[in-house]
Scaffold this motif. Structure first.
Motif, PDB file in Angstrom:
ATOM      1  N   SER A 160     -13.466  -3.273  -2.498  1.00 56.41           N
ATOM      2  CA  SER A 160     -14.162  -2.732  -1.036  1.00 56.41           C
ATOM      3  C   SER A 160     -13.561  -3.109   0.223  1.00 56.41           C
ATOM      4  O   SER A 160     -13.102  -2.259   0.914  1.00 56.41           O
ATOM      5  N   GLU A 161     -12.976  -4.309   0.088  1.00 55.47           N
ATOM      6  CA  GLU A 161     -12.232  -4.965   1.361  1.00 55.47           C
ATOM      7  C   GLU A 161     -10.861  -4.074   1.252  1.00 55.47           C
ATOM      8  O   GLU A 161     -10.122  -3.817   2.253  1.00 55.47           O
ATOM      9  N   LEU A 162     -10.166  -3.967   0.169  1.00 59.70           N
ATOM     10  CA  LEU A 162      -8.759  -3.211   0.193  1.00 59.70           C
ATOM     11  C   LEU A 162      -9.028  -1.955   0.667  1.00 59.70           C
ATOM     12  O   LEU A 162      -8.232  -1.184   1.538  1.00 59.70           O
ATOM     13  N   GLU A 163     -10.171  -1.120   0.427  1.00 62.44           N
ATOM     14  CA  GLU A 163     -10.490   0.079   1.211  1.00 62.44           C
ATOM     15  C   GLU A 163     -10.760   0.197   2.869  1.00 62.44           C
ATOM     16  O   GLU A 163     -10.239   1.054   3.567  1.00 62.44           O
ATOM     17  N   LYS A 164     -11.503  -1.104   3.124  1.00 59.66           N
ATOM     18  CA  LYS A 164     -11.502  -1.168   4.638  1.00 59.66           C
ATOM     19  C   LYS A 164     -10.308  -1.332   5.259  1.00 59.66           C
ATOM     20  O   LYS A 164      -9.943  -1.012   6.281  1.00 59.66           O
ATOM     21  N   ILE A 165      -9.254  -2.138   4.625  1.00 65.80           N
ATOM     22  CA  ILE A 165      -7.998  -2.486   5.131  1.00 65.80           C
ATOM     23  C   ILE A 165      -7.150  -1.220   5.240  1.00 65.80           C
ATOM     24  O   ILE A 165      -6.530  -0.966   6.228  1.00 65.80           O
ATOM     25  N   VAL A 166      -6.987  -0.537   4.017  1.00 71.97           N
ATOM     26  CA  VAL A 166      -6.272   0.730   3.889  1.00 71.97           C
ATOM     27  C   VAL A 166      -7.059   1.782   3.466  1.00 71.97           C
ATOM     28  O   VAL A 166      -7.308   2.004   2.118  1.00 71.97           O
ATOM     29  N   PRO A 167      -7.704   2.510   4.367  1.00 72.71           N
ATOM     30  CA  PRO A 167      -8.669   3.565   4.016  1.00 72.71           C
ATOM     31  C   PRO A 167      -7.999   4.845   3.334  1.00 72.71           C
ATOM     32  O   PRO A 167      -6.839   5.027   3.805  1.00 72.71           O
ATOM     33  N   ALA A 168      -8.790   5.501   2.478  1.00 70.69           N
ATOM     34  CA  ALA A 168      -8.033   6.660   1.753  1.00 70.69           C
ATOM     35  C   ALA A 168      -7.701   7.843   2.945  1.00 70.69           C
ATOM     36  O   ALA A 168      -6.677   8.502   2.768  1.00 70.69           O
ATOM     37  N   ASP A 169      -8.517   7.814   3.637  1.00 67.26           N
ATOM     38  CA  ASP A 169      -8.298   8.846   5.035  1.00 67.26           C
ATOM     39  C   ASP A 169      -7.727   8.342   6.216  1.00 67.26           C
ATOM     40  O   ASP A 169      -7.996   8.597   7.204  1.00 67.26           O
ATOM     41  N   GLY A 170      -6.490   7.690   5.861  1.00 66.55           N
ATOM     42  CA  GLY A 170      -5.905   6.915   7.056  1.00 66.55           C
ATOM     43  C   GLY A 170      -4.890   7.876   7.912  1.00 66.55           C
ATOM     44  O   GLY A 170      -4.351   7.146   8.666  1.00 66.55           O
ATOM     45  N   GLY A 171      -4.754   8.765   7.801  1.00 68.22           N
ATOM     46  CA  GLY A 171      -4.085   9.946   8.610  1.00 68.22           C
ATOM     47  C   GLY A 171      -2.339   9.660   7.990  1.00 68.22           C
ATOM     48  O   GLY A 171      -1.702   9.777   8.842  1.00 68.22           O
ATOM     49  N   TYR A 172      -2.453   9.429   6.889  1.00 70.53           N
ATOM     50  CA  TYR A 172      -0.733   8.782   6.470  1.00 70.53           C
ATOM     51  C   TYR A 172       0.024  10.556   6.352  1.00 70.53           C
ATOM     52  O   TYR A 172      -0.547  11.424   6.142  1.00 70.53           O
ATOM     53  N   SER A 173       1.250  10.255   6.388  1.00 68.58           N
ATOM     54  CA  SER A 173       2.472  11.412   6.436  1.00 68.58           C
ATOM     55  C   SER A 173       2.516  11.798   5.140  1.00 68.58           C
ATOM     56  O   SER A 173       3.079  12.858   4.624  1.00 68.58           O
ATOM     57  N   LYS A 197      -1.638  -0.344  -1.457  1.00 67.61           N
ATOM     58  CA  LYS A 197      -2.640  -1.095  -1.968  1.00 67.61           C
ATOM     59  C   LYS A 197      -1.713  -1.894  -2.920  1.00 67.61           C
ATOM     60  O   LYS A 197      -1.802  -2.896  -3.195  1.00 67.61           O
ATOM     61  N   ALA A 198      -0.944  -0.831  -3.824  1.00 63.73           N
ATOM     62  CA  ALA A 198      -0.350  -1.378  -4.849  1.00 63.73           C
ATOM     63  C   ALA A 198       0.705  -2.355  -4.377  1.00 63.73           C
ATOM     64  O   ALA A 198       1.086  -3.576  -4.875  1.00 63.73           O
ATOM     65  N   SER A 199       1.277  -2.054  -2.958  1.00 62.01           N
ATOM     66  CA  SER A 199       2.422  -2.951  -2.320  1.00 62.01           C
ATOM     67  C   SER A 199       1.751  -4.200  -2.257  1.00 62.01           C
ATOM     68  O   SER A 199       2.240  -5.308  -2.367  1.00 62.01           O
ATOM     69  N   PRO A 249     -18.310 -10.037 -12.168  1.00 59.80           N
ATOM     70  CA  PRO A 249     -17.736  -8.556 -11.886  1.00 59.80           C
ATOM     71  C   PRO A 249     -17.908  -8.260 -10.323  1.00 59.80           C
ATOM     72  O   PRO A 249     -17.279  -7.491  -9.833  1.00 59.80           O
ATOM     73  N   SER A 250     -18.755  -8.749  -9.404  1.00 54.82           N
ATOM     74  CA  SER A 250     -18.823  -8.423  -8.228  1.00 54.82           C
ATOM     75  C   SER A 250     -17.687  -8.911  -7.467  1.00 54.82           C
ATOM     76  O   SER A 250     -17.284  -8.284  -6.365  1.00 54.82           O
ATOM     77  N   VAL A 251     -16.786  -9.747  -7.873  1.00 51.35           N
ATOM     78  CA  VAL A 251     -15.720 -10.299  -7.238  1.00 51.35           C
ATOM     79  C   VAL A 251     -14.664  -8.942  -7.303  1.00 51.35           C
ATOM     80  O   VAL A 251     -14.096  -8.472  -6.195  1.00 51.35           O
ATOM     81  N   ARG A 252     -14.550  -8.339  -8.348  1.00 54.95           N
ATOM     82  CA  ARG A 252     -13.804  -7.017  -8.478  1.00 54.95           C
ATOM     83  C   ARG A 252     -14.126  -5.821  -7.380  1.00 54.95           C
ATOM     84  O   ARG A 252     -13.161  -5.298  -6.611  1.00 54.95           O
TER      85      ARG A 252
END
Length: 131
Positions: free
Chosen positions: A64-77, A88-90, A56-59
């Motif tokens: 975790s890595e997706l959050e680093k690449i695409v942070p929730a607070d990325g200043g999106y429009s 992330k879905a894309s 389960p640590s793979v999930r």
């Protein structure tokens, strides 16, 4: 073409649910013995992927890595505030093709099929089509 639906209730935020058994059940209901099944997620803030299901640590690492690449607070429009979920879905994609042999998903020893939620909690659907 026949389709089976898998209905999921996801938790809050992001998560990966192992739907391998659900897909296997859908394959049986479709009466498939050989061929391929398409697992499709009809959502813009969720995805489906095949990866390791033994540890389960793979999930956790993937999320975790997706959050680093695409942070929730990325200043999106995007006004809804869920742009990170869309991105992330894309990145992971809305479908996978699963080989079917002897009426079962023909996955590798450590592989599982995962529904990936990036904007939960929600009631979600995955569709399984037989080819």
């Amino acid at each position: 073409m026949k389709v089976e639906k898998i209905i999921l209730q996801t938790g809050s935020g992001s998560g990966m649910a192992d739907i391998t058994a659900d897909v296997a059940s859908a394959i049986r209901k479709l009466g498939m013995t050989e061929g391929a099944a398409v697992v499709f997620v009809p959502h813009t803030t969720a995805a489906v992927t095949i990866n390791e299901n033994a540890d389960p640590s793979v999930r956790k690492d993937i999320l975790s890595e997706l959050e680093k690449i695409v942070p929730a607070d990325g200043g999106y429009s995007h006004a809804e505030g869920n742009s990170a979920a869309h991105i992330k879905a894309s990145m992971l994609g809305s479908s996978v093709i699963v080989p079917v042999s002897a009426g079962k998903p023909a996955l590798g020893t450590w592989q599982g099929i995962f529904f990936c939620e990036f904007d939960g909690p929600r009631t979600r659907t995955a569709w399984v089509f037989g080819l």
